[in-house]
Write an enzyme that holds these catalytic residues in place. Structure first.
Site, PDB file in Angstrom:
ATOM      1  N   ALA A  74       0.822  -1.131   0.126  1.00  9.44           N
ATOM      2  CA  ALA A  74      -0.059   0.116  -0.091  1.00  9.44           C
ATOM      3  C   ALA A  74       0.814   1.247   0.046  1.00  9.44           C
ATOM      4  O   ALA A  74       0.260   2.297   0.263  1.00  9.44           O
ATOM      5  CB  ALA A  74      -1.147   0.000   1.338  1.00  9.44           C
ATOM      6  N   VAL A  81       1.161   6.817  -0.046  1.00  6.35           N
ATOM      7  CA  VAL A  81       0.271   5.771   0.775  1.00  6.35           C
ATOM      8  C   VAL A  81      -1.012   5.820   0.420  1.00  6.35           C
ATOM      9  O   VAL A  81      -1.860   6.670   0.190  1.00  6.35           O
ATOM     10  CB  VAL A  81       0.215   6.234   2.159  1.00  6.35           C
ATOM     11  N   CYS A  82      -1.650   4.216   0.329  1.00  6.36           N
ATOM     12  CA  CYS A  82      -2.968   4.196  -0.087  1.00  6.36           C
ATOM     13  C   CYS A  82      -3.689   4.417   1.412  1.00  6.36           C
ATOM     14  O   CYS A  82      -3.835   3.305   2.026  1.00  6.36           O
ATOM     15  CB  CYS A  82      -3.056   2.891  -0.648  1.00  6.36           C
ATOM     16  N   GLN A  83      -4.312   5.547   1.525  1.00  4.92           N
ATOM     17  CA  GLN A  83      -4.907   5.792   2.675  1.00  4.92           C
ATOM     18  C   GLN A  83      -6.194   6.213   2.512  1.00  4.92           C
ATOM     19  O   GLN A  83      -6.654   7.559   2.221  1.00  4.92           O
ATOM     20  CB  GLN A  83      -4.275   6.821   3.441  1.00  4.92           C
ATOM     21  N   LEU A 117      -0.944  -0.392  -3.742  1.00  3.95           N
ATOM     22  CA  LEU A 117      -0.631   0.788  -4.694  1.00  3.95           C
ATOM     23  C   LEU A 117       0.563  -0.058  -5.649  1.00  3.95           C
ATOM     24  O   LEU A 117       1.069   0.521  -6.651  1.00  3.95           O
ATOM     25  CB  LEU A 117       0.116   2.031  -4.064  1.00  3.95           C
TER      26      LEU A 117
END
Length: 153
Positions: A74, A81-83, A117
């Site tokens: 991620a 960052v995949c947040q 990601l």
């Protein structure tokens, strides 16, 4: 906005999941610090991060970036960052910076196949989990910072 961010910074400093939390370059809209993951494979080190706030905060979400290289599905190679919490479609102004940091630490503590990601790493995690965990821990030991000593009671 500066007043709210100063209060949020103090709130985030009292949370135990991050250390050395401070404004970068004296700018209250840019914070730096280190995250201390609790679970393998990332608990072998500490990860420097930056949290940047837009001039429109809290109406727009902050942006979290990991500055320490990490082998994580991620987190892309540039540290983005995949947040979902900070995506414009999920963001609400009542979310506080400490929640963003808690979510970032949760991302490191829990490998979530929905936050991807780097599909190559996600595939390796699903198909060869032990190999992935071994590689991620080795990468952490090579690139992450040494974990600081616990604070004195």
């Amino acid at each position: 906005m500066a007043g709210r961010l100063a209060k949020e910074l103090e709130e985030a400093r009292s949370w135990g999941g991050a250390r050395e939390l401070r404004p970068l370059g004296g700018d209250v809209r840019r914070w730096g610090g280190i995250l201390l993951p609790n679970n393998p494979p990332y608990n072998a080190g500490a990860f420097r991060f930056e949290l940047s706030f837009s001039p429109h905060h809290p109406l727009s979400p902050p942006c979290a970036t990991l500055c320490t290289p990490i082998l994580h599905p991620a987190v892309d190679p540039e540290g983005r960052v995949c947040q979902p919490l900070t995506s414009p479609e999920h963001w609400v102004p009542s979310i506080r910076a400490v929640h963003v940091l808690q979510d970032l630490l949760l991302l490191l503590d829990t490998l979530d196949p929905q936050r991807v990601l780097r599909p190559d790493l996600a595939r390796q995690l699903q198909e060869h989990p032990q190999e992935f965990l071994r590689r991620a821990e080795q990468h952490t030991r090579q690139h992450a910072e040494r974990r600081p000593d616990p604070p004195a009671p």
